[in-house]
Design a protein around this motif. Structure first.
Motif, short mmCIF file in Angstrom:
data_model
loop_
_atom_site.label_atom_id
_atom_site.label_comp_id
_atom_site.label_asym_id
_atom_site.label_seq_id
_atom_site.Cartn_x
_atom_site.Cartn_y
_atom_site.Cartn_z
N ILE A 194 -20.86 -3.04 70.67
CA ILE A 194 -21.76 -3.34 71.66
C ILE A 194 -21.03 -2.66 73.17
N THR B 135 -25.58 -8.63 68.74
CA THR B 135 -24.61 -7.77 69.10
C THR B 135 -23.52 -7.86 68.05
N LEU C 243 -24.21 -3.17 64.81
CA LEU C 243 -24.96 -2.36 65.64
C LEU C 243 -24.69 -0.93 64.83
N TYR C 244 -25.65 -0.07 64.45
CA TYR C 244 -25.52 0.99 63.88
C TYR C 244 -25.98 2.52 64.37
N TRP C 245 -25.13 3.61 64.75
CA TRP C 245 -25.52 4.64 65.35
C TRP C 245 -26.07 5.71 64.23
N LEU D 170 -30.23 3.84 67.51
CA LEU D 170 -29.39 2.82 67.44
C LEU D 170 -29.98 1.62 66.61
N ILE E 160 -29.75 -2.10 65.18
CA ILE E 160 -29.56 -3.65 65.37
C ILE E 160 -29.80 -4.30 64.14
N TRP F 277 -31.09 4.30 74.94
CA TRP F 277 -29.63 3.65 74.57
C TRP F 277 -28.79 5.03 74.49
#
Length: 107
Positions: free
Chosen positions: A26, A62, A65-67, A74, A76, A97
């Motif tokens: 985060i 938080t 989290l993944y890209w 993003l 969550i 984001w």
């Protein structure tokens, strides 16, 4: 950040390719204000509907989290283990984001 085996298994269970998703912290990202407000509103609703402590729900936002490398989204992962809905996965579209300067991480 490297994905744990548990994270990889969860992503596969959602039909996501763990090789195309990277865990992020985060502190390495920013989220625009409108999206933040929407997330907070949703957290408040989840806490109320499931009679959960709001601080616990906000903390869950938080943790994981993944890209998504291919879509620049993003993700969550919100785990609500003491409810009839064990987890929820929310995607934030590209443009709402981003990575803080110099902190784009890959596996």
């Amino acid at each position: 950040m490297r994905l744990t085996q548990e994270q990889m298994d969860r992503l596969r269970g959602m039909d996501l390719d763990p090789d195309r998703v990277s865990a992020v912290n985060i502190t390495d990202i920013w989220i625009d204000r409108a999206t933040q407000a929407s997330i907070v509103e949703s957290a408040n609703m989840l806490a109320e509907v499931y009679n959960l402590d709001l601080a616990d729900v906000r903390a869950a936002l938080t943790r994981e989290l993944y890209w998504h490398m291919d879509t620049e989204e993003l993700g969550i992962m919100i785990r609500l283990e003491d409810t009839d809905m064990e987890s929820m996965y929310v995607r934030i579209p590209e443009g709402r984001w981003g990575f803080r300067e110099g902190r784009r991480l890959t596996q």
